[in-house]
Design a protein around this motif. Structure first.
Motif, mmCIF file in Angstrom:
data_model
loop_
_atom_site.group_PDB
_atom_site.id
_atom_site.type_symbol
_atom_site.label_atom_id
_atom_site.label_comp_id
_atom_site.label_asym_id
_atom_site.label_seq_id
_atom_site.Cartn_x
_atom_site.Cartn_y
_atom_site.Cartn_z
ATOM 1 N N LEU A 172 -6.997 -0.124 2.398
ATOM 2 C CA LEU A 172 -6.343 -1.433 2.483
ATOM 3 C C LEU A 172 -6.928 -2.397 1.453
ATOM 4 O O LEU A 172 -6.187 -3.166 0.821
ATOM 5 C CB LEU A 172 -6.498 -2.006 3.890
ATOM 6 N N CYS A 173 -8.249 -2.359 1.272
ATOM 7 C CA CYS A 173 -8.883 -3.253 0.302
ATOM 8 C C CYS A 173 -8.445 -2.938 -1.124
ATOM 9 O O CYS A 173 -8.102 -3.841 -1.904
ATOM 10 C CB CYS A 173 -10.405 -3.160 0.417
ATOM 11 N N LEU A 174 -8.455 -1.668 -1.488
ATOM 12 C CA LEU A 174 -8.037 -1.293 -2.842
ATOM 13 C C LEU A 174 -6.558 -1.580 -3.047
ATOM 14 O O LEU A 174 -6.142 -1.977 -4.149
ATOM 15 C CB LEU A 174 -8.344 0.184 -3.093
ATOM 16 N N GLY A 175 -5.764 -1.392 -2.003
ATOM 17 C CA GLY A 175 -4.352 -1.748 -2.113
ATOM 18 C C GLY A 175 -4.175 -3.228 -2.385
ATOM 19 O O GLY A 175 -3.340 -3.629 -3.204
ATOM 20 N N ASN A 176 -4.985 -4.060 -1.729
ATOM 21 C CA ASN A 176 -4.909 -5.499 -1.965
ATOM 22 C C ASN A 176 -5.381 -5.879 -3.363
ATOM 23 O O ASN A 176 -4.909 -6.872 -3.936
ATOM 24 C CB ASN A 176 -5.757 -6.240 -0.921
ATOM 25 N N LEU A 177 -6.317 -5.102 -3.907
ATOM 26 C CA LEU A 177 -6.815 -5.398 -5.255
ATOM 27 C C LEU A 177 -5.880 -4.918 -6.361
ATOM 28 O O LEU A 177 -5.929 -5.425 -7.484
ATOM 29 C CB LEU A 177 -8.187 -4.748 -5.462
ATOM 30 N N ALA A 178 -5.038 -3.942 -6.041
ATOM 31 C CA ALA A 178 -4.175 -3.338 -7.068
ATOM 32 C C ALA A 178 -2.974 -4.227 -7.343
ATOM 33 O O ALA A 178 -1.834 -3.919 -6.995
ATOM 34 C CB ALA A 178 -3.727 -1.946 -6.621
ATOM 35 N N THR A 179 -3.244 -5.358 -7.991
ATOM 36 C CA THR A 179 -2.186 -6.331 -8.270
ATOM 37 C C THR A 179 -1.786 -6.351 -9.737
ATOM 38 O O THR A 179 -0.955 -7.159 -10.132
ATOM 39 C CB THR A 179 -2.649 -7.735 -7.855
#
Length: 781
Positions: free
Chosen positions: A424-431
């Motif tokens: 979830l954290c990496l998904g949020n960072l992958a912007t």
């Protein structure tokens, strides 16, 4: 001990008033001794309500409140904390104040008006100023008399505020919560009792730590009271609390307390209290971090930036401390001692895990804050792109994939919470495309890990699937901007893995729609970028399962979710665009790829696919971009000799759920939408709004673009004209007759209206071309 409630307390009230007057004249120790004994008798008598005389009301209306405030001020003598020879008197005065306002709003009001809670707050602030900076991990060295003063002062604030908003509001304005937490965490650092050697005897140790645990308990009760106020806009505490509540988390990480302690045999009741106080602190701190992270942007920003001091010499980011607890935190060994029975131990272990889950939510929120990207993603780290936080998240996912054996008893339980948090954290960072590409490139190389059976097996927890598929969706959305992304995910056959996992099967779980939608998003983005991914989705794999595209089409049919219906149809849109527009001319040089493309074409040139696309058009009247996607897709189908017939049939088929309005989220449509779309006379009505009965009706409304709550751009209207032109290429004249009758007068009107309209030259040209084509096709009369 409570005194007889029938005793007349007025003489004691008068005595305190006279003592206040005399002490102003001569500050004698004997006078303070009398203050102490008088206050003790008053406090004991006020511990209980009832009796023939309502002493609380009588004394509250008398001179006692003012005497308390005056004597407290005189006892402090202008200092921030009391001298040792005044602690006993102050302690008894505070007891009187605490008992006087217990469950008595009139007395609370009186004490507030004369400033007594404010004076008590000032006393606690004085003690807080003695805390070393940076804080020491050892307990704040206070004598037993001073500990009694602090505990009772907090008790005054608790009794004055609980259920009484005026006092709460005043204390919140004084930042009472922060002061109380600072004191509590310094006076009772969790687990510090295990290595404390300040008390000379067992009796003193017991008395001292009973006081310290009492301070911690009353402190958290007061914080809870302040949070429970009528004005929800009031923030009782801010990010300044972070350096005080995060370091104790590490006390629950190895190396921990020993497995045995002399209190197990010497004083099991005290040991129980100490262990409970440790856990209460952990539970309250985790709950506070979670709630503030969810509610306040400022807190999320500071949690990524603020440092704390687990020891007085080293500053550590608070977010790192929380991550350490999530990764290494474990049950205190003493929980396995005889002090807890089996049920108590299991209950605490479950609650401990809930604490970790609360902090995981907080961490995910922090990583989801766009303004934190520059802190959490370090562009300057060439050896490990993204920096230490990203490296740690990647390692959590890899560790789970490496350590779980499919079908083993621990599948789905081997720290899947860490893998969920990391995904979830990496998904949020992958912007950004560069971020997504870095995660799929060396040294992280996440594609083979994310395609692991560990994340797609039937035993995998659905929350973990949600995290992994969400991460994949965020990575895939940049596929057209970075060739690394579709290439690396194609090498691991990610769409084949998803299709074989059964994620699009019928589910009863409440989160099924969420993960199915994420999986659809992965397919949508990848098929838009690469023909290889289109082949993987539309062609049969090694398993006997239906193709991924077939599974999505089946899901669209049975799902009640409009998001799934619309996003699933958009997958088909991108499949069609990929087959018709990608690698044109190059496939003839590669027979195997041409064969795959021909097989894919056969799979989409069907009535089912045509109807899916026309349903997307018909139900998306609020969102011109979705209507346009559907129009482009059916236009491409019509360029094939087998495409016209199923499209004509689909255009005139009544829409599923034509009698209801279907909503699509703005995020799905990627478009600012207006209200529901009025349609021609063939439409039905619902709540006063016209609903298209067929996709053809929607296309007519697009062409007209009159009295529509949503304005269809020129491009969509031009594409609609182009579609009707294309439709005639491979379609029998008789099949087109009904459609021609419907659109001819509309096209004629559009051609006339746009002829001289500024900015509508392209529409005029397209409408006239279509009008001419329709007239040529009319049978001679």
């Amino acid at each position: 001990m409570a005194s007889d409630p029938s005793i007349d307390l007025i003489p004691l009230d008068n005595l305190l008033e006279s003592l206040a007057a005399s002490i102003r004249e001569a500050n004698l120790d004997q006078s303070w001794l009398t203050v102490e004994t008088t206050s003790r008798e008053l406090a004991n008598s006020l511990r209980v309500r009832g009796g023939p005389v309502d002493n609380h009301t009588v004394l509250g209306k008398g001179k006692l409140p003012q005497s308390l405030s005056t004597l407290l001020s005189l006892a402090l003598g202008g200092t921030h904390i009391p001298s040792d020879n005044r602690t006993s008197a102050i302690y008894e005065l505070l007891r009187v104040g605490a008992n006087l306002c217990m469950d008595h709003d009139d007395n609370r009001t009186t004490l507030l008006e004369i400033g007594f809670p404010q004076a008590v707050m000032s006393l606690l602030e004085g003690y807080a100023e003695t805390i070393p900076v940076p804080p020491d991990a050892n307990p704040l060295p206070l004598s037993i008399p001073h500990l009694k003063v602090v505990r009772t002062a907090i008790g005054v604030l608790l009794n004055a505020s609980i259920g009484f908003n005026p006092v709460k509001i005043r204390l919140i304005s004084l930042e009472a919560a922060l002061t109380i937490i600072k004191l509590s965490s310094s006076i009772y650092p969790p687990t510090s009792w295990t290595v404390y050697h300040g008390s000379a005897t067992e009796a003193l140790f017991s008395e001292e730590w009973n006081l310290r645990t009492g301070i911690s308990s009353w402190a958290w009760r007061t914080i809870s009271s302040l949070k429970d106020n009528q004005d929800e806009s009031l923030q009782i505490i801010n990010y300044d609390v972070l350096p005080w509540i995060t370091p104790p988390l590490l006390k629950f990480c190895p190396p921990q307390t020993p497995k045995s302690h002399h209190l197990v045999d010497a004083d099991p009741d005290l040991l129980d209290s100490l262990l409970q106080a440790d856990f209460d602190y952990l539970e309250e701190a985790c709950t506070l971090i979670e709630s503030l992270s969810l509610d306040f942007e400022e807190f999320r920003l500071e949690l990524a930036r603020t440092n704390c001091y687990p020891d007085s010499s080293n500053a550590v980011p608070c977010i790192s401390t929380i991550l350490d607890f999530i990764e290494y935190g474990s049950y205190p060994p003493l929980w396995n001692s005889s002090v807890f029975d089996e049920d108590e131990r299991k209950s605490k272990e479950k609650a401990f895990d809930i604490c970790k889950a609360a902090l995981i939510k907080a961490v995910v929120e922090v990583f989801g804050e766009e303004k934190n990207d520059e802190i959490l993603w370090n562009d300057g780290d060439s050896e490990s792109p993204g920096g230490a936080y990203v490296k740690r998240m990647v390692s959590w996912i890899k560790r789970y994939a490496d350590n779980v054996d499919i079908g083993s008893p621990i599948a789905g339980n081997y720290r899947d919470d860490m893998a969920i948090c990391a995904s979830l954290c990496l998904g949020n960072l992958a912007t950004k495309a560069t971020t997504a590409a870095a995660l799929l490139s060396p040294p992280h190389t996440l594609a083979p890990v994310l395609s692991s059976d560990r994340f797609f097996s039937p035993e995998t927890d659905i929350k973990l699937k949600h995290g992994i598929l969400g991460l994949l969706k965020h990575l895939a959305q940049f596929s057209r901007l970075s060739p690394v992304i579709p290439a690396s995910l194609s090498q691991v056959d990610i769409l084949g893995r998803i299709a074989a996992s059964g994620v699009w099967d019928e589910k009863s779980d409440a989160m099924a729609d969420v993960i199915q939608l994420s999986a659809i998003g992965v397919a949508k983005h990848l098929c838009n970028a690469s023909l290889d991914h289109t082949f993987a989705l539309a062609l049969p794999g090694e398993s006997n399962r239906p193709t991924g595209l077939s599974q999505i089409l089946a899901l669209i049919k049975r799902s009640d979710s409009v998001s799934i219906k619309s996003e699933g149809a958009r997958v088909l849109v991108n499949v069609v665009k990929s087959l018709w527009l990608n690698d044109r001319g190059a496939l003839s040089q590669v027979p195997d790829r041409q064969r795959k493309k021909d097989a894919c074409l056969t799979s989409v040139l069907t009535p089912e696919c045509a109807l899916t696309l026309t349903n997307l058009i018909g139900r998306s009247g609020r969102y011109p971009s979705l209507v346009n996607e559907g129009i482009v897709a059916i236009s491409l189908l019509c360029t094939h000799k087998l495409g016209g017939a199923p499209v004509i049939e689909a255009l005139t088929t009544p829409l599923n759920g034509a009698s209801t309005i279907e909503e699509v989220s703005p995020a799905t449509a990627n478009n600012d939408a207006s209200n529901s779309l009025p349609t021609p006379s063939t439409s039905s009505r619902n709540e006063g709004l016209l609903i298209p009965g067929r996709a053809l009706d929607m296309l007519v409304s697009v062409l007209r673009n009159v009295d529509n709550p949503v304005n269809f751009p020129i491009e969509v209207r031009v594409n609609t004209c182009t579609f009707f032109l294309q439709l005639q290429r491979h379609t029998l004249n008789e099949s087109l007759a009904r459609i021609r009758e419907t659109i001819l007068p509309v096209v004629q009107q559009v051609a006339e209206d746009s002829q001289d309209a500024e900015g509508e030259e392209r529409l005029a040209k397209a409408a006239n071309s279509l009008l001419e084509s329709l007239r040529r096709a009319q049978p001679a009369v």
